[in-house]
Design a protein around this motif. Structure first.
Motif: not given
Length: 274
Positions: A166-179, A226-236
């Motif tokens: 289920d997380a893999l599906r959600f991650s693909n949607v976040v990345k724009g792999n809708l089909e 949460f980590q895999d869905y971040l738009r910007h990974p932690p920088a500090t």
């Protein structure tokens, strides 16, 4: 491109399983020398003492990979049998275990063996088995859980971690792999160096398979909620600490744990009736 990243084809075993000969260095770089691997290990360090009853019992570490979990248990007073089908991965684990002066080397036994080979090679019964990030690389993960149940002693604990479909599906949607997400084409092929599992698993799968094998789900948590869905990974370092705090706070809270990249379970086998 790193020399070890040259595209190469791999074959699945006759059972449809994926082993990782030739990929020990890639695993080390991609999974354990990177933020996602660091967070995964930090969360296991946080969760395992909460989710398991640990009393220095013997441990069977199934599909031990590079040996991180084996070392974790050995340093906490357990005698560990580490089973890993890949000769390369097992050699890597043995070498870095040998080089770690804080590790009680006499507490670890190594077996080059697949999960299916364990009944004759490490029959037990075992009071504690760990099987982390293994079932998703097998052609028949349901049968694998049955095998693990057979190895487990009555009253024993199985620490099981699986890659969450289920997380893999959600991650693909976040990345724009809708089909891809809509058609549910989520499995990896296991033929290249990409590390998308061939058999990602749902929580409902574990619920059904556990019940079929007489196992009770005592605890569940999400790893990397949460980590895999971040738009910007932690920088500090401070941002990394805040992310870790968030992961710890919500990893066992509904609904957040359900979208963890991995799902971590404690399954127990009931005591035999008198």
């Amino acid at each position: 491109m790193h020399p070890n990243d040259v595209p190469k084809s791999y074959d699945l075993t006759e059972a449809g399983d994926r082993y990782f000969d030739g990929l020990a260095d890639k695993f080390s770089r991609s999974l354990y020398q990177a933020p996602r691997g660091e967070l995964r290990l930090a969360m296991l360090d946080y969760l395992l003492p909460q989710m398991l009853l640990l009393n220095e019992q013997n441990v069977l570490d199934v599909g031990g990979g590079l040996g991180q979990q084996t070392a974790w248990f050995a340093k906490r007073g357990h005698k560990v049998t580490m089973a890993e089908p890949s000769k390369d991965m097992l050699s890597y684990a043995q070498q870095w275990h040998h080089d770690d002066p804080t590790l009680p080397h006499s507490s670890i036994t190594y077996r080059q063996a697949s999960l299916q080979d364990l009944p004759p090679q490490a029959p037990g019964p075992w009071s504690l088995i760990t099987c982390h990030a293994v079932l998703e690389w097998l052609g028949d993960p349901q049968a694998a859980l049955a095998n693990l149940s057979d190895l487990l002693a009555p009253g024993g604990q199985l620490s099981l971690m699986v890659f969450n479909r289920d997380a893999l599906r959600f991650s693909n949607v976040v990345k724009g792999n809708l089909e891809k997400a809509l058609s549910d084409r989520l499995e990896g092929k296991g033929k290249r160096q990409r590390l998308t599992p061939i058999s990602p698993i749902t929580h409902n799968d574990i619920v059904q398979w556990s019940a079929a094998n007489g196992l009770k789900i005592d605890a569940v948590a999400g790893i990397r909620v949460f980590q895999d869905y971040l738009r910007h990974p932690p920088a500090t370092p401070a941002e990394k600490e805040t992310l870790l705090a968030l992961e710890k706070q919500y990893c066992r809270q509904d609904p957040h744990w359900r979208l963890g990249r991995y799902l971590l379970y404690t399954l127990t086998k009931p005591e035999s009736p008198e």
